[in-house]
Scaffold this motif. Structure first.
Motif, mmCIF file in Angstrom:
data_model
loop_
_atom_site.group_PDB
_atom_site.id
_atom_site.type_symbol
_atom_site.label_atom_id
_atom_site.label_comp_id
_atom_site.label_asym_id
_atom_site.label_seq_id
_atom_site.Cartn_x
_atom_site.Cartn_y
_atom_site.Cartn_z
ATOM 1 N N ALA A 54 0.831 -1.208 0.000
ATOM 2 C CA ALA A 54 0.000 0.000 0.000
ATOM 3 C C ALA A 54 0.862 1.254 0.000
ATOM 4 C CB ALA A 54 -0.936 -0.003 1.204
ATOM 5 N N ASP A 55 1.970 1.226 0.760
ATOM 6 C CA ASP A 55 2.886 2.374 0.769
ATOM 7 C C ASP A 55 3.451 2.638 -0.618
ATOM 8 O OD1 ASP A 55 2.497 3.040 3.402
ATOM 9 O OD2 ASP A 55 4.348 2.091 4.130
ATOM 10 N N GLY A 56 3.775 1.576 -1.338
ATOM 11 C CA GLY A 56 4.281 1.729 -2.707
ATOM 12 C C GLY A 56 3.233 2.368 -3.607
ATOM 13 N N LEU A 57 1.982 1.929 -3.469
ATOM 14 C CA LEU A 57 0.902 2.513 -4.254
ATOM 15 C C LEU A 57 0.646 3.972 -3.863
ATOM 16 C CD1 LEU A 57 -1.651 -0.447 -4.386
ATOM 17 C CD2 LEU A 57 -0.276 0.453 -6.278
ATOM 18 N N LEU A 58 0.757 4.253 -2.578
ATOM 19 C CA LEU A 58 0.559 5.625 -2.106
ATOM 20 C C LEU A 58 1.645 6.553 -2.653
ATOM 21 C CD1 LEU A 58 -1.702 6.784 -0.380
ATOM 22 C CD2 LEU A 58 -0.249 6.539 1.615
ATOM 23 N N ASP A 59 2.891 6.070 -2.663
ATOM 24 C CA ASP A 59 3.993 6.853 -3.240
ATOM 25 C C ASP A 59 3.758 7.107 -4.726
ATOM 26 O OD1 ASP A 59 5.295 6.960 -0.794
ATOM 27 O OD2 ASP A 59 6.627 5.264 -1.243
ATOM 28 N N ALA A 60 3.338 6.083 -5.449
ATOM 29 C CA ALA A 60 3.074 6.219 -6.884
ATOM 30 C C ALA A 60 1.889 7.170 -7.123
ATOM 31 C CB ALA A 60 2.787 4.851 -7.504
ATOM 32 N N PHE A 61 0.871 7.079 -6.292
ATOM 33 C CA PHE A 61 -0.284 7.970 -6.383
ATOM 34 C C PHE A 61 0.156 9.424 -6.199
ATOM 35 C CE2 PHE A 61 -3.655 10.349 -4.198
ATOM 36 C CZ PHE A 61 -4.711 10.212 -5.093
ATOM 37 N N ALA A 62 0.958 9.685 -5.161
ATOM 38 C CA ALA A 62 1.434 11.047 -4.880
ATOM 39 C C ALA A 62 2.261 11.578 -6.050
ATOM 40 C CB ALA A 62 2.243 11.068 -3.583
ATOM 41 N N ALA A 63 3.121 10.739 -6.614
ATOM 42 C CA ALA A 63 3.952 11.152 -7.749
ATOM 43 C C ALA A 63 3.094 11.479 -8.964
ATOM 44 C CB ALA A 63 4.963 10.064 -8.085
ATOM 45 N N GLN A 64 2.090 10.638 -9.245
ATOM 46 C CA GLN A 64 1.205 10.885 -10.396
ATOM 47 C C GLN A 64 0.397 12.166 -10.202
ATOM 48 O OE1 GLN A 64 0.997 9.028 -13.410
ATOM 49 N NE2 GLN A 64 0.000 10.964 -13.932
ATOM 50 N N CYS A 65 -0.089 12.392 -8.985
ATOM 51 C CA CYS A 65 -0.846 13.608 -8.704
ATOM 52 C C CYS A 65 0.025 14.848 -8.922
ATOM 53 C CB CYS A 65 -1.391 13.595 -7.270
ATOM 54 S SG CYS A 65 -2.753 12.426 -7.033
ATOM 55 N N ALA A 66 1.256 14.801 -8.438
ATOM 56 C CA ALA A 66 2.173 15.931 -8.619
ATOM 57 C C ALA A 66 2.416 16.177 -10.113
ATOM 58 C CB ALA A 66 3.485 15.677 -7.893
ATOM 59 N N GLU A 67 2.597 15.102 -10.849
ATOM 60 C CA GLU A 67 2.820 15.219 -12.296
ATOM 61 C C GLU A 67 1.594 15.827 -12.987
ATOM 62 O OE1 GLU A 67 3.344 12.059 -15.884
ATOM 63 O OE2 GLU A 67 4.670 11.762 -14.143
ATOM 64 N N ASP A 68 0.405 15.535 -12.476
ATOM 65 C CA ASP A 68 -0.837 16.049 -13.053
ATOM 66 C C ASP A 68 -1.197 17.450 -12.554
ATOM 67 O OD1 ASP A 68 -1.062 13.645 -14.395
ATOM 68 O OD2 ASP A 68 -2.565 12.808 -13.026
ATOM 69 N N GLY A 69 -0.346 18.029 -11.711
ATOM 70 C CA GLY A 69 -0.569 19.398 -11.249
ATOM 71 C C GLY A 69 -1.344 19.537 -9.958
ATOM 72 N N TYR A 70 -1.583 18.443 -9.269
ATOM 73 C CA TYR A 70 -2.271 18.484 -7.982
ATOM 74 C C TYR A 70 -1.264 18.766 -6.872
ATOM 75 C CZ TYR A 70 -6.561 16.474 -9.918
ATOM 76 O OH TYR A 70 -7.709 16.263 -10.624
ATOM 77 N N ALA A 71 -1.712 19.495 -5.842
ATOM 78 C CA ALA A 71 -0.847 19.787 -4.700
ATOM 79 C C ALA A 71 -1.709 19.931 -3.448
ATOM 80 C CB ALA A 71 -0.069 21.078 -4.939
ATOM 81 N N GLU A 72 -1.079 19.743 -2.300
ATOM 82 C CA GLU A 72 -1.784 19.967 -1.041
ATOM 83 C C GLU A 72 -2.100 21.449 -0.919
ATOM 84 O OE1 GLU A 72 -0.018 18.460 2.541
ATOM 85 O OE2 GLU A 72 0.593 16.606 1.564
#
Length: 186
Positions: A54-72
């Motif tokens: 799950a941590d691996g998927l969460l890291d990949a999710f965060a990276a994809q979101c950043a690439e797509d222009g999403y941010a906290e």
């Protein structure tokens, strides 16, 4: 990386979109929740063998979101939105404590599934129950709180809602009142 990843971005029309993901240990699932802020989100679950996966998927999710222009959205750029219930006693009764728990539970779910923020705390003050929500969009949060409280049959006639920038918690503005009122105070 454990916990929840919650990120936002404005689309081409200026509407706020959100994505969030977390590991649900009870069901051993990686959960993604996404959509337009203020609207019921879409959810996708993926079975995972363990927390490390799950941590691996969460890291990949965060990276994809950043690439797509999403941010906290930094906490200091969000708003306090307070759902306030008028009470008959200064410190609240057992019935008021039941209302507190029921309203918090309802708001936690209602706001989360719409990307509208989190319930941070609640408190009893002079003849009032205050439920503090940290929200990225005041107007949508106020509307969602009204819908939630009315839908759950939780003393809507006693509800007032106030909002203030996170950085300025001493200056709440009245956003809704069931009774005629000109100001909001904790």
């Amino acid at each position: 990386m454990s916990g929840i990843v919650r990120v936002y971005k404005r689309d081409d029309e200026g509407a706020l979109q959100f994505r969030e993901a977390w590991f649900d240990e009870d069901y051993s699932q990686f959960v993604m929740n996404f959509g337009a802020v203020g609207h019921q989100s879409k959810t996708e679950e993926t079975d995972v063998p363990d927390a490390a996966a799950a941590d691996g998927l969460l890291d990949a999710f965060a990276a994809q979101c950043a690439e797509d222009g999403y941010a906290e959205i930094p906490t200091e750029e969000q708003f306090w939105v307070v759902a306030q219930f008028a009470l008959k006693t200064r410190e609240g009764t057992d019935r008021d404590r039941y209302l507190e728990q029921k309203a918090k539970d309802a708001l936690i779910s209602h706001l989360a599934w719409r990307g509208l923020g989190t319930v941070e705390r609640s408190e009893f003050s002079d003849y009032k129950l205050n439920i503090f929500c940290l929200c990225p969009d005041v107007n949508k949060a106020v509307n969602a709180i009204k819908v939630c409280i009315r839908g759950e049959d939780l003393d809507f006639t006693k509800l007032s809602i106030g909002a203030a920038p996170y950085k300025d918690p001493d200056h709440f503005k009245l956003k809704h009142s069931a009774k005629p009122a000109a100001s909001f105070s904790l």
